[in-house]
Design a protein around this motif. Structure first.
Motif, PDB file in Angstrom:
ATOM      1  N   CYS A  48       0.838  -1.278  -0.127  1.00  0.00           N
ATOM      2  CA  CYS A  48      -0.090   0.111  -0.068  1.00  0.00           C
ATOM      3  C   CYS A  48       0.966   1.188   0.021  1.00  0.00           C
ATOM      4  O   CYS A  48       1.921   1.472   0.535  1.00  0.00           O
ATOM      5  N   HIS A  50      -0.267   4.095   1.487  1.00  0.00           N
ATOM      6  CA  HIS A  50      -0.557   4.781   2.514  1.00  0.00           C
ATOM      7  C   HIS A  50       0.314   4.379   3.715  1.00  0.00           C
ATOM      8  O   HIS A  50       1.148   5.293   4.275  1.00  0.00           O
ATOM      9  N   LEU A  51       0.411   3.199   4.280  1.00  0.00           N
ATOM     10  CA  LEU A  51       1.403   2.507   5.286  1.00  0.00           C
ATOM     11  C   LEU A  51       1.945   1.338   4.411  1.00  0.00           C
ATOM     12  O   LEU A  51       1.686   0.876   3.491  1.00  0.00           O
ATOM     13  N   VAL A  53       2.351  -1.632   4.204  1.00  0.00           N
ATOM     14  CA  VAL A  53       1.801  -2.947   4.548  1.00  0.00           C
ATOM     15  C   VAL A  53       1.120  -3.556   3.058  1.00  0.00           C
ATOM     16  O   VAL A  53       0.864  -2.748   2.371  1.00  0.00           O
ATOM     17  N   CYS A  73      -7.166  -1.775  -0.623  1.00  0.00           N
ATOM     18  CA  CYS A  73      -6.259  -2.181   0.643  1.00  0.00           C
ATOM     19  C   CYS A  73      -7.276  -2.787   1.463  1.00  0.00           C
ATOM     20  O   CYS A  73      -8.252  -1.797   1.973  1.00  0.00           O
ATOM     21  N   GLN A  75      -6.624  -2.606   4.782  1.00  0.00           N
ATOM     22  CA  GLN A  75      -6.227  -1.942   6.086  1.00  0.00           C
ATOM     23  C   GLN A  75      -7.460  -0.764   6.245  1.00  0.00           C
ATOM     24  O   GLN A  75      -7.956  -0.561   7.185  1.00  0.00           O
ATOM     25  N   HIS A  76      -7.155   0.362   5.216  1.00  0.00           N
ATOM     26  CA  HIS A  76      -8.166   1.425   5.359  1.00  0.00           C
ATOM     27  C   HIS A  76      -8.861   1.658   4.117  1.00  0.00           C
ATOM     28  O   HIS A  76      -9.608   2.907   3.860  1.00  0.00           O
ATOM     29  N   GLY A  77      -8.948   0.719   3.288  1.00  0.00           N
ATOM     30  CA  GLY A  77      -9.785   0.967   1.908  1.00  0.00           C
ATOM     31  C   GLY A  77      -9.270   1.517   0.959  1.00  0.00           C
ATOM     32  O   GLY A  77     -10.329   2.029   0.046  1.00  0.00           O
ATOM     33  N   ALA A  78      -7.966   2.083   0.755  1.00  0.00           N
ATOM     34  CA  ALA A  78      -7.642   2.865  -0.456  1.00  0.00           C
ATOM     35  C   ALA A  78      -7.834   1.950  -1.692  1.00  0.00           C
ATOM     36  O   ALA A  78      -7.722   0.843  -1.729  1.00  0.00           O
ATOM     37  N   PRO A  91      -6.842   7.117   1.860  1.00  0.00           N
ATOM     38  CA  PRO A  91      -5.946   8.150   2.362  1.00  0.00           C
ATOM     39  C   PRO A  91      -4.766   8.259   1.922  1.00  0.00           C
ATOM     40  O   PRO A  91      -3.835   9.359   2.131  1.00  0.00           O
TER      41      PRO A  91
HETATM   42  S1  FES Z   1      -2.679   1.025   4.730  1.00  0.00           S
HETATM   43 FE1  FES Z   1      -3.665   0.811   2.862  1.00  0.00          FE
HETATM   44  S2  FES Z   1      -5.177   2.297   3.142  1.00  0.00           S
HETATM   45 FE2  FES Z   1      -4.092   2.520   4.921  1.00  0.00          FE
END
Ligand code: FES
Length: 129
Positions: A48, A50-51, A53, A73, A75-78, A91
């Motif tokens: 990702c 964003h982070l 991961v 993603c 994790q946070h839906g990107a 994000p």
């Molecule tokens: S780690 Fe992928 S959207 Fe936050």
């Protein structure tokens, strides 16, 4: 620059929801995602923007949306477009997934290890050409 190609899949194994694969990059095992875009196979690094991961960290192997047009993603839906890796929602909007260089040869999908830019050249696994 010398090219070193590693077979990572066959075209038959890449369905509408893509396929996650692993590859060596120096001492590390990294992950990529193969997706079909029209009649072409495209590969993205499974990381990702964003982070740092894996997109499928919580649900290994599951990256694509139902229509097979976007990578999501967990994790946070990107949401990233499969065609060019652009994040269009979430994000990290406006950033791009890292593209991996692949080619298809007689139904096999080969990854260009020399394009990774890491320490891999000294540690190429047996069977690479
Ligand atoms: S780690 Fe992928 S959207 Fe936050």
């Amino acid at each position: 620059m010398t090219e070193h190609w590693l077979v990572v899949s066959t075209t038959d194994e890449v369905g509408d929801r893509g396929k996650v694969f692993t590859y060596p990059d120096g001492p590390f095992e990294e992950s990529g995602i193969l997706v079909r875009v029209g009649g072409t196979i495209v590969a993205w690094k499974n990381l990702c923007r964003h982070l740092a991961v894996r997109l499928d960290r919580d649900l290994p192997g599951s990256v694509m949306d139902r229509e097979g047009r976007h990578l999501v993603c967990g994790q946070h839906g990107a949401v990233f477009r499969a065609v060019d890796g652009l994040c269009i929602e979430g994000p990290c909007s406006g950033s791009h997934l890292k593209r991996l260089q692949v080619r298809v040869d007689d139904g096999r999908i080969l990854l260009d290890l020399s394009a990774l830019g890491g320490l891999h050249a000294a540690t190429l696994p047996a069977g690479t050409a």
